[in-house]
Structures are given as structure tokens and as C-alpha cells.
Design a protein around this motif. Structure first.
Motif, PDB file in Angstrom:
ATOM      1  N   GLY A   1      -6.624  -3.273 -13.834  1.00  0.00           N
ATOM      2  CA  GLY A   1      -6.690  -3.438 -12.516  1.00  0.00           C
ATOM      3  C   GLY A   1      -7.544  -5.074 -12.308  1.00  0.00           C
ATOM      4  O   GLY A   1      -7.029  -5.868 -11.639  1.00  0.00           O
ATOM      5  N   LYS A   2      -8.654  -5.149 -13.140  1.00  0.00           N
ATOM      6  CA  LYS A   2      -9.306  -6.194 -13.283  1.00  0.00           C
ATOM      7  C   LYS A   2      -8.571  -7.253 -13.790  1.00  0.00           C
ATOM      8  O   LYS A   2      -8.851  -8.542 -12.947  1.00  0.00           O
ATOM      9  N   ALA A   3      -7.739  -7.214 -14.682  1.00  0.00           N
ATOM     10  CA  ALA A   3      -7.210  -8.238 -15.343  1.00  0.00           C
ATOM     11  C   ALA A   3      -5.921  -8.707 -14.576  1.00  0.00           C
ATOM     12  O   ALA A   3      -5.856  -9.930 -14.275  1.00  0.00           O
ATOM     13  N   LEU A   4      -5.318  -7.665 -13.899  1.00  0.00           N
ATOM     14  CA  LEU A   4      -4.444  -8.078 -12.795  1.00  0.00           C
ATOM     15  C   LEU A   4      -4.777  -8.927 -11.635  1.00  0.00           C
ATOM     16  O   LEU A   4      -4.210 -10.069 -11.393  1.00  0.00           O
ATOM     17  N   ILE A   5      -5.858  -8.302 -10.903  1.00  0.00           N
ATOM     18  CA  ILE A   5      -6.600  -9.283  -9.897  1.00  0.00           C
ATOM     19  C   ILE A   5      -6.819 -10.663 -10.206  1.00  0.00           C
ATOM     20  O   ILE A   5      -6.744 -11.571  -9.523  1.00  0.00           O
ATOM     21  N   GLU A   6      -7.621 -10.810 -11.455  1.00  0.00           N
ATOM     22  CA  GLU A   6      -8.204 -11.968 -11.844  1.00  0.00           C
ATOM     23  C   GLU A   6      -7.052 -13.000 -12.130  1.00  0.00           C
ATOM     24  O   GLU A   6      -7.143 -14.202 -11.942  1.00  0.00           O
ATOM     25  N   GLY A   7      -5.978 -12.505 -12.738  1.00  0.00           N
ATOM     26  CA  GLY A   7      -4.995 -13.260 -13.170  1.00  0.00           C
ATOM     27  C   GLY A   7      -4.396 -13.705 -11.846  1.00  0.00           C
ATOM     28  O   GLY A   7      -4.131 -15.147 -11.570  1.00  0.00           O
ATOM     29  N   TYR A   8      -4.252 -12.923 -11.022  1.00  0.00           N
ATOM     30  CA  TYR A   8      -3.595 -13.317  -9.634  1.00  0.00           C
ATOM     31  C   TYR A   8      -4.481 -14.416  -8.827  1.00  0.00           C
ATOM     32  O   TYR A   8      -4.148 -15.416  -8.569  1.00  0.00           O
TER      33      TYR A   8
ATOM     34  N   ALA B   1      -0.659  -9.736  -0.044  1.00  0.00           N
ATOM     35  CA  ALA B   1      -1.660  -8.807  -0.645  1.00  0.00           C
ATOM     36  C   ALA B   1      -0.934  -7.531  -1.165  1.00  0.00           C
ATOM     37  O   ALA B   1      -1.369  -6.862  -1.683  1.00  0.00           O
ATOM     38  N   TYR B   2       0.165  -7.330  -0.267  1.00  0.00           N
ATOM     39  CA  TYR B   2       0.819  -5.869  -0.239  1.00  0.00           C
ATOM     40  C   TYR B   2       1.545  -5.952  -1.381  1.00  0.00           C
ATOM     41  O   TYR B   2       1.397  -5.122  -2.290  1.00  0.00           O
ATOM     42  N   ASP B   3       1.942  -7.153  -1.940  1.00  0.00           N
ATOM     43  CA  ASP B   3       2.839  -7.243  -3.423  1.00  0.00           C
ATOM     44  C   ASP B   3       1.641  -6.981  -4.382  1.00  0.00           C
ATOM     45  O   ASP B   3       2.108  -6.329  -5.487  1.00  0.00           O
ATOM     46  N   VAL B   4       0.583  -7.293  -4.222  1.00  0.00           N
ATOM     47  CA  VAL B   4      -0.582  -7.109  -5.227  1.00  0.00           C
ATOM     48  C   VAL B   4      -0.742  -5.567  -5.359  1.00  0.00           C
ATOM     49  O   VAL B   4      -0.817  -5.416  -6.286  1.00  0.00           O
ATOM     50  N   SER B   5      -0.873  -4.957  -4.110  1.00  0.00           N
ATOM     51  CA  SER B   5      -1.012  -3.710  -4.285  1.00  0.00           C
ATOM     52  C   SER B   5       0.107  -2.868  -4.991  1.00  0.00           C
ATOM     53  O   SER B   5      -0.164  -2.099  -5.582  1.00  0.00           O
ATOM     54  N   ILE B   6       1.418  -3.503  -4.824  1.00  0.00           N
ATOM     55  CA  ILE B   6       2.439  -2.717  -5.311  1.00  0.00           C
ATOM     56  C   ILE B   6       2.173  -2.833  -7.067  1.00  0.00           C
ATOM     57  O   ILE B   6       2.465  -2.156  -7.978  1.00  0.00           O
ATOM     58  N   CYS B   7       1.955  -4.141  -7.539  1.00  0.00           N
ATOM     59  CA  CYS B   7       1.493  -4.284  -8.887  1.00  0.00           C
ATOM     60  C   CYS B   7       0.390  -3.359  -9.266  1.00  0.00           C
ATOM     61  O   CYS B   7       0.323  -2.799 -10.427  1.00  0.00           O
ATOM     62  N   LEU B   8      -0.569  -3.228  -8.755  1.00  0.00           N
ATOM     63  CA  LEU B   8      -1.718  -2.080  -9.062  1.00  0.00           C
ATOM     64  C   LEU B   8      -1.042  -0.882  -9.240  1.00  0.00           C
ATOM     65  O   LEU B   8      -1.332  -0.148 -10.113  1.00  0.00           O
ATOM     66  N   ASN B   9      -0.268  -0.488  -8.423  1.00  0.00           N
ATOM     67  CA  ASN B   9       0.299   0.905  -8.513  1.00  0.00           C
ATOM     68  C   ASN B   9       1.222   0.868  -9.721  1.00  0.00           C
ATOM     69  O   ASN B   9       1.511   1.877 -10.286  1.00  0.00           O
ATOM     70  N   ALA B  10       1.953  -0.231 -10.090  1.00  0.00           N
ATOM     71  CA  ALA B  10       3.012  -0.002 -10.987  1.00  0.00           C
ATOM     72  C   ALA B  10       2.649  -0.566 -12.437  1.00  0.00           C
ATOM     73  O   ALA B  10       3.193   0.084 -13.243  1.00  0.00           O
ATOM     74  N   TRP B  11       1.458  -1.263 -12.294  1.00  0.00           N
ATOM     75  CA  TRP B  11       0.936  -1.417 -13.949  1.00  0.00           C
ATOM     76  C   TRP B  11      -0.360  -0.979 -14.204  1.00  0.00           C
ATOM     77  O   TRP B  11      -0.766  -1.133 -15.440  1.00  0.00           O
TER      78      TRP B  11
ATOM     79  N   PHE C   1      -1.937   2.073 -13.704  1.00  0.00           N
ATOM     80  CA  PHE C   1      -2.145   3.604 -13.838  1.00  0.00           C
ATOM     81  C   PHE C   1      -1.575   4.070 -15.274  1.00  0.00           C
ATOM     82  O   PHE C   1      -0.617   3.717 -15.527  1.00  0.00           O
ATOM     83  N   GLU C   2      -2.246   5.008 -15.701  1.00  0.00           N
ATOM     84  CA  GLU C   2      -1.911   5.565 -17.068  1.00  0.00           C
ATOM     85  C   GLU C   2      -0.852   6.632 -16.774  1.00  0.00           C
ATOM     86  O   GLU C   2      -0.713   7.184 -15.756  1.00  0.00           O
ATOM     87  N   LYS C   3      -0.068   7.043 -17.907  1.00  0.00           N
ATOM     88  CA  LYS C   3       0.800   8.081 -17.806  1.00  0.00           C
ATOM     89  C   LYS C   3      -0.040   9.404 -17.492  1.00  0.00           C
ATOM     90  O   LYS C   3       0.892  10.251 -16.704  1.00  0.00           O
ATOM     91  N   ASP C   4      -1.257   9.561 -17.823  1.00  0.00           N
ATOM     92  CA  ASP C   4      -1.724  10.728 -17.203  1.00  0.00           C
ATOM     93  C   ASP C   4      -2.260  10.837 -15.722  1.00  0.00           C
ATOM     94  O   ASP C   4      -2.973  11.514 -15.128  1.00  0.00           O
TER      95      ASP C   4
ATOM     96  N   LYS D   1      -1.214   8.973  -6.796  1.00  0.00           N
ATOM     97  CA  LYS D   1      -1.735   7.387  -6.503  1.00  0.00           C
ATOM     98  C   LYS D   1      -2.190   7.343  -5.233  1.00  0.00           C
ATOM     99  O   LYS D   1      -3.361   6.698  -5.044  1.00  0.00           O
ATOM    100  N   LEU D   2      -1.480   7.904  -4.384  1.00  0.00           N
ATOM    101  CA  LEU D   2      -1.769   7.530  -3.020  1.00  0.00           C
ATOM    102  C   LEU D   2      -3.221   8.272  -2.616  1.00  0.00           C
ATOM    103  O   LEU D   2      -4.128   7.787  -1.850  1.00  0.00           O
ATOM    104  N   ARG D   3      -3.369   9.610  -3.095  1.00  0.00           N
ATOM    105  CA  ARG D   3      -4.372  10.227  -3.038  1.00  0.00           C
ATOM    106  C   ARG D   3      -5.857   9.538  -3.622  1.00  0.00           C
ATOM    107  O   ARG D   3      -6.949   9.605  -2.952  1.00  0.00           O
ATOM    108  N   PHE D   4      -5.475   8.846  -5.063  1.00  0.00           N
ATOM    109  CA  PHE D   4      -6.623   8.018  -5.530  1.00  0.00           C
ATOM    110  C   PHE D   4      -7.003   6.832  -4.639  1.00  0.00           C
ATOM    111  O   PHE D   4      -8.056   6.620  -4.590  1.00  0.00           O
ATOM    112  N   HIS D   5      -6.072   6.214  -3.905  1.00  0.00           N
ATOM    113  CA  HIS D   5      -6.543   4.945  -3.135  1.00  0.00           C
ATOM    114  C   HIS D   5      -7.207   5.440  -1.915  1.00  0.00           C
ATOM    115  O   HIS D   5      -7.954   4.973  -1.125  1.00  0.00           O
ATOM    116  N   ARG D   6      -6.907   6.792  -1.372  1.00  0.00           N
ATOM    117  CA  ARG D   6      -7.560   7.203  -0.205  1.00  0.00           C
ATOM    118  C   ARG D   6      -9.072   7.599  -0.544  1.00  0.00           C
ATOM    119  O   ARG D   6      -9.742   7.484   0.539  1.00  0.00           O
ATOM    120  N   GLN D   7      -9.287   7.778  -1.615  1.00  0.00           N
ATOM    121  CA  GLN D   7     -10.753   7.942  -1.998  1.00  0.00           C
ATOM    122  C   GLN D   7     -11.650   6.666  -2.347  1.00  0.00           C
ATOM    123  O   GLN D   7     -12.610   6.493  -2.861  1.00  0.00           O
TER     124      GLN D   7
END
Lengths: 320, 320
Positions: free
Chosen positions: A244-251, A221-231, A233-236, A304-310
Motif C-alpha cells: 500500500g505504501k509503495a503504491l501510494i508513494e509511487g502515485y 483518488a477513487y481510482d487509487v482506492s480501486i488499486c489499493l483493493n486490487a493490488w 491485499f494478500e490471498k488470505d 475488504k469492505l469490512r477492513f476499510h470500515r475499521q
């Protein structure tokens, strides 16, 4: 851009002769990859990638990386396949570096991936996790809790140069992650660096995964979390819940996540954001100005870290 | 290493659609060439080079360069061939740069050429000179006498930083070359940059010439003198008469040099040594430390210039 070692056509011809790879027709240094020198070869038989392993890669890890690609390919995962020499070895030597010939995987990485691509990535990641079962060599994750602590010890004194208050914030984050890290979730071989430039597509079809040089044994699941971070988030800096939904559902369509893995995602995602933040911070502080490397902004991963914290519930990632 | 402009797979797919080049399978930035960004493409039809012309290349020169390759290839010279778009144009636009698709030429450039390769280069250079006949677009050599003077005016004040006395020596050399330059020798299209990295071999067989981006109209024997400088000196600065003899004999076997061209060789070779000395000197003095470019030592060409200055007869080059 990565060609750190030039090679002569004579040395290369000699190197190739140890393989059943046909006659050499051309080779070009390619401007991809950061750790190693890569060349694209044409021979009378097929195109190949030649990788020269530079000093940042531990030679002792090469049997894991090359063996893993072989193991995954044999189980149907589309990934580069090391070509064995006539004597059976996967590794030779060229210009004083360990070197391997690896099958050339057609495809392009997406500069602007969409949700449909995230779904394919989720599927491929799960397929890789399943295909990794039974691989016998082990490699602990050098960039997990203990590794973060080491990196942090080297950077902490200067962290506030990057942003005021950073030092206290990261110290607290590390203590918190060490206290709440889940250790007994399903583990196996993870890719650990599945960013968009490591996933090839032809059209909208995923054609394969590349660059297994951070692969190791850790929580799936740590690998899934890496992909959430890598795929996802938008540039802003905003999180795209559709991706995120598509990635997790695909997995999940290939390997369902258990309830405990789901629950752990926010903490794991904080960890993986911290992991990329720390390596980028270290590089940021230690790479001399004008070096031949593009420095990546560590603050991207701090945000990103701060996003996940909340995050209060995994549903906020788009998971059902 | 040269990839100055990244491209997205969407833009590239759109660009390729204007050609009858099949479907795009992959593209890799390649670490060759200094002036432009180059990518190696695989399509469902054939491998191709995609070149994006960066700012140092004058857009007005592109019809000369691309038309020349087409002209030479049509006359049987092995060189990259620009692929026309469906609308007949040789040039498109990609990522805000003029861009062309060019056939991929198999072969490797020789890091350690021997006399037998110099003979092949001489033959190919002469074949190029003959094949260039009838090409209708003209491009004067921007790096001949007048161009040298311009470069020198920008560098002279700081030349003695590189070697004491250099300023006086080059001033004298330029005056002498201007006084003795032969203007009425046979002229035509010359390559003007036929260094080892621009000549491909498969085994000992020359497979083609590349990089026509310095090509222009000038004295044919001047091109021979460039090759003497580029191919026939050893790393320690010594002139290898066996290589020189092979190169000149190879050339003459395809296009005999007249007695007057032969006589002019020492002066022409001083000129071509000066040409590379001056561009390297200018780059040396103006490239900021830490830039993404390897600065080439201008003194290498100063030493060659001095060698040619003490030549009394063309026989000293190995010519019969």
C-alpha cells in the motif's frame, strides 16, 4: 476465456483490407478478457489485437474508449493504440460486431506482484490521470453510487443466501457511503479497473496498461482506492501495508494527492470494495451453473469492505 | 477453447531459460486445440507455441509425436518444429505438465475450403507419407478395429438413445469391416486427423500441417479416406465429387495410389467414418451437460458411413 464470435479468414481478410496493416499471416483467438472476443493477429507488418465488441459493451461508449486510448498514447502513456482505417475511422464491423484493430502491447501480467511492482502501478496510474487531461469526450461512471443502488435493488432479496445478515449490512453501508461520499475532489478520466491482469510488465519494468473498457470520468483518488483493493491485499485477505505504501508513494511521486484526497481514501476504498462486491454478487446470483465463465467470489470484496470500515486514518494504508 | 492450466510468468521464465529462445516478451493462452493447453509466446527472437500436455495425452507417446515433427520438418515438410532445450531434450515440465516449445507456423485454417484447397491437402498428405519414411519410433493406431470395438462396448447399451436401430446397424457394420478390412496395403506414418483446422493456408497456398497428436502407423490409404470424410462433404451432408477428385488427384500427383489401395477406399472410408462416429458418440454419451466443450454431432459421421456403404466403385469418389 473469451472468444464468443468465430470469424472466417475471408471476412477477416476483407476487414483488414480497410487498414494499412499489411497482409494477414495468422490469427488466434485468445483466452483473455471477459467482455469481448479477442484475437492475436500476425501480419506482414506487425502483430495486432483484433477486438470484437460483444453485446455487454454499449456501442455508444466505443468512441470514448478508442478515443481515450488514442489520446493517452499521444501523451506518452504506454497503452494499446487503435489503428485507424484508411478512411480515418477507428471502428469497423466484422461478423456482425463492431470491431477494432489495436496495437499489440508486449508484456505479461503478474500473477504474484510485489511491492516494487505496486510502486510502478501507482506511478503509471498517476501518469494516466495526468495524460487524461484535455480528453474531450465524457463518460459518467455507471458503476458509482447510483449504479450500485441499481445493482443492489436486483440482488438484495437474495443477498442473505450468500451470507446471513448481508442484506442489512449492505443497506447500512450504502446509506453511509451516500451520506459521506466526497463529491468535490479532483476528477478526471479514471481507468476504474486497474487489476493486475490489466498491467503488463517485462521483467520488473512496467510495459503498459490495457483494457480501458471501464474507463470513465470520476474522482481520481477513487481510482487509487480501486488499486489499493486490487493490488495490496494478500490471498488470505490480509492488507499488505508495504504494498500500500509503495503504491501510494509511487502515485504521489507523479501526482501528489491533496490532504482532502488522502482523508477521503478510506471512504473511497469502501466504495470501490462495494462496487466489486456488488457486480460479483449480481453475477454470482444470476450466472447459471455450468456457464462458460468463472464466477468470482463476492465475499472477497465484502472482507475488504469490512477492513476499510475499521480504518481510522489514511496512515493505516501506509501513506505518510 | 483450450487453456486448462494457467501458468505464472515466473515459472514460464524459468522454463524458457532452458532454451536458446531469447527473452520472454508476452504470452497469451490461445483458444484452439481440444486436448492440450496452448500459449502463443513472443520472445526477443521469434514467436513460439508453448504446449502443455494435459492428462488425455499419454506421456509415453510424446517422444513419438515430437520426434515425428522433427523428422518430417527435417525432410522438408512444413510443420511445427519442436525447439530442443540446451540439453538436447524436446520435452520439459511446466506447472506439473510435460511441456514443449514449438515453432509458430504462420497461416490460417479455412472455414470454407474449396476444391483447389482439397488438391493442396491431397498433395501435402502424400508428401507427409513420403517424408514419414524412415522414422524409427512406432505407434500403433489405437483407434483402429480393436479400438473401435472397445469404444463400441462402452457405448452400445445407450446407442439407441441417439437413433433407434443404431445398435444393430453399428454391430453389423463392425462385423463387416472386421471381415473385409485390408491388412496388407502400404503402411507408414499417418496423420490420422487431418481436418481443415489442422491445415494452414496463406491465401490459397498451403503453409503447413499441424497437430500430430493422433499420428500413428497405419495404412496410408486409410489417411486418404479420413481426408475424404473431413474435406469433401458439404454441410448438408452431400458428397462433393469435385473436391474428392481434386483431393485424390492431388495425392496421386505426389504418391500414386496402387490399384489395390484404390479398390479399398470405400471400405477404408467406412472405417474412418466409423472411427469419428464412435469417438463422437462416446463423447456425446459421457460429456456432462454444461461442460466446457462443444459436443460434436455423431450423426454427421453416421450419415457419411451410410454414404460410403452404398459406393460401388472408387470412381464414385471422383477418382479416375
Amino acid at each position: 476465456m473469451a472468444v464468443y464470435t468465430d470469424i472466417s479468414e475471408d471476412d477477416l481478410k476483407h476487414f483488414i483490407a480497410a487498414y494499412d496493416a499489411g497482409e494477414l499471416l495468422s490469427y488466434k483467438g485468445i483466452a483473455e478478457g471477459v467482455e469481448n472476443s479477442n484475437f492475436l493477429l500476425h501480419t506482414t507488418k506487425f502483430p495486432l489485437i483484433l477486438t470484437l465488441y460483444e453485446k455487454r459493451v454499449d456501442r455508444n461508449d466505443l468512441p470514448f474508449f478508442l478515443g481515450l486510448m488514442q489520446h493517452l498514447a499521444a501523451r506518452g502513456l504506454s497503452c494499446p493504440l487503435p489503428l485507424p482505417r484508411r478512411d480515418g475511422a477507428l471502428l469497423g464491423e466484422l461478423s456482425g460486431r463492431p470491431a477494432a484493430l489495436i496495437s499489440f502491447l508486449e508484456g505479461m501480467w503478474l500473477r504474484k506482484p510485489e511491492a516494487k511492482h505496486c510502486r510502478e502501478v501507482g506511478k503509471a496510474l498517476a501518469a494516466m490521470h495526468l495524460a487524461g487531461e484535455g480528453f474531450e469526450i465524457r463518460r459518467p461512471n455507471a458503476l458509482s453510487l447510483a449504479g450500485w443502488r441499481e445493482l443492489w435493488d436486483k440482488s438484495e432479496a437474495r443477498a442473505d443466501e450468500v451470507e446471513k445478515g448481508l442484506s442489512a449490512e449492505i443497506r447500512g453501508e450504502m446509506a453511509d457511503l451516500e451520506a459521506h461520499w466526497s463529491k468535490d475532489l479532483p476528477a478526471g478520466v479514471i481507468h476504474a479497473d486497474l487489476f493486475p491482469d490489466n498491467v503488463f510488465f517485462i521483467g520488473d519494468q512496467l510495459s503498459g496498461l490495457i483494457d480501458f473498457y471501464f474507463a470513465c470520468n470520476d474522482l481520481l483518488a477513487y481510482d487509487v482506492s480501486i488499486c489499493l483493493n486490487a493490488w495490496c491485499f494478500e490471498k488470505d485477505g490480509s492488507y499488505n501495508i508495504t504494498k500500500g505504501k509503495a503504491l501510494i508513494e509511487g502515485y504521489q511521486s507523479v501526482r501528489p494527492l491533496s490532504a482532502r484526497e488522502m482523508e477521503a481514501l478510506p471512504v473511497l476504498a469502501r466504495g470501490s470494495a462495494l462496487r466489486f462486491f456488488l457486480t460479483r454478487l449480481y453475477d454470482w446470483l444470476t450466472t447459471p451453473a455450468g456457464a462458460l465463465v468463472v464466477k468470482k467470489d463476492p465475499l472477497e470484496y465484502l472482507r475488504k469492505l469490512r477492513f476499510h470500515r475499521q480504518i481510522r486514518s489514511t496512515s493505516e494504508y501506509g501513506a505518510l
